[in-house]
Scaffold this active site. Structure first.
Site, PDB file in Angstrom:
ATOM      1  N   ARG A 233      38.283  46.180  29.212  1.00 51.90           N
ATOM      2  CA  ARG A 233      39.619  45.592  29.294  1.00 51.90           C
ATOM      3  C   ARG A 233      40.363  46.240  30.458  1.00 51.90           C
ATOM      4  O   ARG A 233      40.308  47.454  30.663  1.00 51.90           O
ATOM      5  CB  ARG A 233      40.402  45.791  27.993  1.00 51.90           C
ATOM      6  CG  ARG A 233      39.919  44.935  26.828  1.00 51.90           C
ATOM      7  CD  ARG A 233      40.180  43.456  27.078  1.00 51.90           C
ATOM      8  NE  ARG A 233      39.748  42.619  25.964  1.00 51.90           N
ATOM      9  CZ  ARG A 233      38.561  42.028  25.887  1.00 51.90           C
ATOM     10  NH1 ARG A 233      37.676  42.207  26.860  1.00 51.90           N
ATOM     11  NH2 ARG A 233      38.256  41.259  24.858  1.00 51.90           N
ATOM     12  N   HIS A 294      36.053  38.709  35.074  1.00 53.23           N
ATOM     13  CA  HIS A 294      35.844  38.775  33.625  1.00 53.23           C
ATOM     14  C   HIS A 294      34.645  37.921  33.196  1.00 53.23           C
ATOM     15  O   HIS A 294      34.742  37.096  32.293  1.00 53.23           O
ATOM     16  CB  HIS A 294      37.105  38.317  32.883  1.00 53.23           C
ATOM     17  CG  HIS A 294      37.242  38.929  31.525  1.00 53.23           C
ATOM     18  ND1 HIS A 294      38.445  39.347  31.008  1.00 53.23           N
ATOM     19  CD2 HIS A 294      36.330  39.187  30.559  1.00 53.23           C
ATOM     20  CE1 HIS A 294      38.268  39.826  29.780  1.00 53.23           C
ATOM     21  NE2 HIS A 294      36.984  39.738  29.488  1.00 53.23           N
TER      22      HIS A 294
END
Length: 331
Positions: A233, A294
């Protein structure tokens, strides 16, 4: 029943449609759920969301007002969801507790090797028929130290690959993983791991306690020639502090598949727009930094498992069943 799925990628859409076939109709949208798009969900009892959707108080209130009763998140992470508001509104929220850890671990290694061996720079050169080796020297990872922050399933998979490279293993986590211990991992304080590791990879969830886990002090504690990889993250790293260290010429390489302000950027085509995020704009200019959007989880295996679990979560909801994937209600 028609389920509305937000943030559906083109490669993901046929997998979702096949998984829901015979159960419910599903309409996949490439737009992300936010305050502007929430009205689209009116009349849909169930919506499915991705990690870059905004499920804050305003959006959840709009969903509930429009008749939504269940949110099926297609990810393990749920830091984009205000669970307290969801519970107050009587919404059921479920996530995907588990999917292939190898997808993320293998991609973290892809980033590590790419920055270590200057693969992107080499590829750009050869496209221009420049075959010089100047500036492309990497180093063997065999015999060096890999520091794994977070040794759950993904961290364990990363450590197994590091073990295959013949690396010394250091770990940091709230609990020790017996499988990692069997690989020869030594658990140490975070400060020691940062100071001794040649390669550091982050595999912890984003929680209030882990926000900016890698802050200015942590970055200064790392070796000047270290490699830093984050496929977990974005909020785990203080990006402004990272840019400051990079400006000083530190680190062999940094591989980032996530970015703390990625919402509204990642998964979208911004190539014809002026990006007003000065930190990201500066970050991508460093020759020893590789940023991807991502995509670590994005394999047919992992996405297939994510979609399959999402279908199970929806079927559990319609049948009145609970599973470990349910975040709200809490009991």
């Amino acid at each position: 029943m028609e389920i509305l799925a937000f943030g559906v990628q083109a490669d993901e859409k046929p997998l979702i449609e096949r998984a829901f076939a015979g159960h419910h109709e599903v309409r996949g949208l490439d737009v992300f759920l936010n305050a502007d798009t929430a009205p689209i969900a009116a009349g849909h009892e169930i919506v499915s969301t991705s990690v870059n959707c905004d499920l804050g108080a305003e959006v959840l209130s709009d969903l509930a007002a429009g008749g939504t009763r269940m949110v099926a998140q297609r990810s393990t992470g749920f830091n984009n969801i205000d669970l307290e508001v969801a519970e107050r509104l009587g919404l059921t929220v479920a996530r995907v507790s588990y999917y292939s850890p190898y997808s993320v671990a293998e991609f973290a290694w892809t980033l590590a090797m790419a920055v270590n061996r200057r693969v992107v720079r080499a590829s750009i050169r050869t496209r221009d028929f420049d075959f010089r080796l100047d500036g492309l020297m990497g180093r063997d990872l065999h015999g060096r130290t890999a520091g794994v922050l977070g040794t759950g399933k993904i961290g364990e998979a990363f450590a197994r690959i590091a073990h295959g490279f013949g690396m010394r293993l250091l770990g940091w986590d709230v609990t020790e993983n017996p499988a990692c211990l069997d690989l020869g991992m030594t658990y140490v304080p975070k400060e020691q791991l940062l100071a001794e590791s040649d390669l550091i990879s982050l595999h912890v969830p984003l929680l209030p306690a882990t926000q900016h886990l890698i802050d200015a002090d942590a970055l200064k504690a790392m070796r000047d020639d270290a490699i830093l990889v984050n496929s977990s993250r974005g909020g785990l790293i203080d990006t402004a502090a990272l840019v400051a260290e990079l400006r000083e010429g530190r680190f062999t390489g940094v591989g980032l598949d996530v970015y703390e302000a990625e919402a509204g950027l990642f998964f979208l085509d911004k190539s014809l727009e002026a990006v007003d995020d000065d930190t990201l704009a500066r970050l991508v200019t460093f020759p020893n930094v590789l940023v991807t959007s991502h995509q670590a989880y994005y394999t047919v295996d992992a996405v297939g498992q994510i979609v399959g679990t999402t279908v199970d979560n929806v079927l559990d909801y319609t049948a009145g069943r609970r599973s470990e994937n349910v975040l709200v209600p809490r009991s």
